[in-house]
Design a protein around this motif. Structure first.
Motif, short mmCIF file in Angstrom:
data_model
loop_
_atom_site.label_atom_id
_atom_site.label_comp_id
_atom_site.label_asym_id
_atom_site.label_seq_id
_atom_site.Cartn_x
_atom_site.Cartn_y
_atom_site.Cartn_z
N MET A 25 0.98 -1.24 0.10
CA MET A 25 0.02 -0.14 0.24
C MET A 25 0.84 1.28 -0.08
SD MET A 25 -2.64 -1.20 2.84
CE MET A 25 -1.52 -1.08 4.38
N ASP A 26 1.41 1.62 -1.20
CA ASP A 26 2.41 2.64 -1.18
C ASP A 26 1.69 3.89 -1.85
OD1 ASP A 26 4.83 4.07 -1.09
OD2 ASP A 26 5.66 3.09 -2.79
N GLY A 27 2.43 5.18 -1.61
CA GLY A 27 1.94 6.49 -2.11
C GLY A 27 1.14 7.34 -1.26
N ASN A 28 1.04 7.06 0.09
CA ASN A 28 0.25 7.88 1.02
C ASN A 28 0.70 9.12 1.08
OD1 ASN A 28 -1.23 5.40 1.57
ND2 ASN A 28 -0.33 5.08 3.69
N GLY A 29 2.14 9.16 1.36
CA GLY A 29 2.96 10.38 1.46
C GLY A 29 2.75 11.52 0.12
N ARG A 30 2.88 10.76 -0.92
CA ARG A 30 2.54 11.59 -2.26
C ARG A 30 0.93 12.14 -2.38
NH1 ARG A 30 5.02 7.42 -5.97
NH2 ARG A 30 5.03 6.23 -3.84
N ARG A 39 2.07 14.55 5.36
CA ARG A 39 2.40 12.96 5.08
C ARG A 39 1.38 12.29 5.90
NH1 ARG A 39 6.25 10.97 2.28
NH2 ARG A 39 6.01 9.05 3.56
N HIS A 43 -1.64 8.78 5.51
CA HIS A 43 -1.69 7.42 6.07
C HIS A 43 -3.01 7.15 6.72
CE1 HIS A 43 2.67 7.00 5.62
NE2 HIS A 43 2.92 7.64 6.57
N ALA A 69 1.84 -3.04 6.11
CA ALA A 69 1.72 -1.69 6.59
C ALA A 69 2.84 -1.27 7.05
CB ALA A 69 0.75 -2.02 7.71
N ASN A 74 11.02 0.77 7.40
CA ASN A 74 10.51 2.19 7.60
C ASN A 74 10.90 2.73 8.98
OD1 ASN A 74 7.44 0.94 5.82
ND2 ASN A 74 9.12 2.33 5.27
N ARG A 77 12.44 6.34 8.79
CA ARG A 77 11.73 7.40 8.76
C ARG A 77 11.95 8.41 9.95
NH1 ARG A 77 6.63 6.18 4.81
NH2 ARG A 77 7.57 4.96 3.20
C1 IPE Z 1 3.16 3.87 2.21
O1 IPE Z 1 3.15 5.09 1.93
C2 IPE Z 1 2.87 3.69 3.77
C3 IPE Z 1 3.98 3.18 4.22
C4 IPE Z 1 5.09 2.94 4.01
C5 IPE Z 1 3.76 3.17 5.86
P1 IPE Z 1 4.34 6.20 1.80
O2 IPE Z 1 4.39 6.63 3.11
O3 IPE Z 1 5.56 5.28 1.25
O4 IPE Z 1 4.02 7.06 0.70
P2 IPE Z 1 5.22 7.57 -0.39
O5 IPE Z 1 5.81 6.80 -1.13
O6 IPE Z 1 5.91 8.60 0.48
O7 IPE Z 1 4.24 8.65 -1.15
#
Ligand code: IPE
Ligand code: IPE
Ligand code: MG
Length: 259
Positions: A25-30, A39, A43, A69, A74, A77
């Protein structure tokens, strides 16, 4: 408990609805950044996308849904994002478990729990216990999970139980010790967010999984996007090493190649 099946040995029938779907499940931050939001707002919205995906999987008759998840990488971060994600995980367990149970969903958490605090570990244990005998969809959440960690822990656990195997062992002897021993291998892997990599997800289990990548960012994922992935999967021919003619059941002499 379902019998462990290796797709590399037990060849499934022609693709219908995948029995097991695994998702990064990627791309939440963007997603959040595009909307000038922090960001973590991405989530938060990601939890809703997961809810919709779980519902769609149940309705479509998918048996196992496994979602990534939080990866073992991770932790790198920023500390406040890591702590937000842990809090979100805890809240999700507190808020959603009763509903999952009502819907006959069996919840499992895979990953290295030794870095979680006691409160989170307690909640995980309670949630797993409550839903253990449910017979609907099995939802597995991979948290502090890494594919390499899984392979290493499996080998170590097997050797603790069977020291005599240190002289040598087979895949069949090792497989019961993997975190996902209760599920068949994923038929379909989906990664949202546009990146085309596995990021240390289910390395062993995805040997013959069909891979699907989409630019859709995870918070925007839902039933429609899931159906598109399944459609792509259904158009594929899973050969598992055989020829196309063999898969289609045409008359060809069987046999192995003599070197
Ligand atoms: C996925 O989204 C969620 C986790 C890794 C917890 P990201 O947080 O990696 O979102 P992007 O890749 O920065 O957009
Ligand atoms: C993978 O996403 C892990 C999860 C979705 C939990 P990342 O966004 O962390 O992956 P990389 O580091 O970009 O490969
Ligand atoms: Mg990412």
């Amino acid at each position: 408990m379902a019998l462990f099946q290796s797709s590399t040995r037990v060849i499934p029938n022609a693709p219908g609805v995948p029995r097991h779907i695994a998702i990064i499940m990627d791309g939440n931050g963007r997603w959040a950044k595009k909307r000038f939001l922090p960001r973590v707002a991405g989530h938060q919205r990601g939890v809703e996308a997961l809810r919709e995906t779980v519902k769609a999987c149940r309705e479509l008759g998918v048996e196992y849904l496994t979602v990534f998840a939080f990866s073992s990488e991770n932790w790198r971060r920023p500390a406040d994002e890591v702590s937000f994600l842990m809090q979100l995980f805890l809240k999700m367990l507190e808020r959603e478990v009763a509903k999952l149970h009502e819907n006959n969903i069996c919840l499992k958490i895979i990953g290295d729990r030794s870095h979680f605090d006691d409160q989170l570990n307690r909640r995980i244990a309670e949630a797993e216990q409550l839903t253990a005998n449910n017979t609907g969809l099995t939802l597995t959440i991979a948290a502090n999970y890494g594919g390499r960690w899984d392979i290493m822990q499996a080998v170590q656990a097997m050797l603790r139980a069977h020291p005599e195997l240190s002289a040598g062992f087979s895949e069949t002897e090792l497989e019961p010790y993997f975190s996902m021993h209760y599920a068949p291998e994923p038929d379909l892997f989906i990664r949202t967010g546009g990146e085309q990599r596995i990021s240390n997800f289910l390395l062993w289990q995805m040997a013959y999984t069909e891979l699907y990548f989409t630019d859709t960012l995870w918070p925007a994922f839902g039933r429609k996007a899931l159906q598109a992935a399944i459609q792509s999967y259904q158009a594929r021919e899973r050969r598992f090493g055989r020829t196309s003619e063999q898969v289609r059941g045409e008359q060809v002499p069987e046999g192995k190649v003599d070197a």
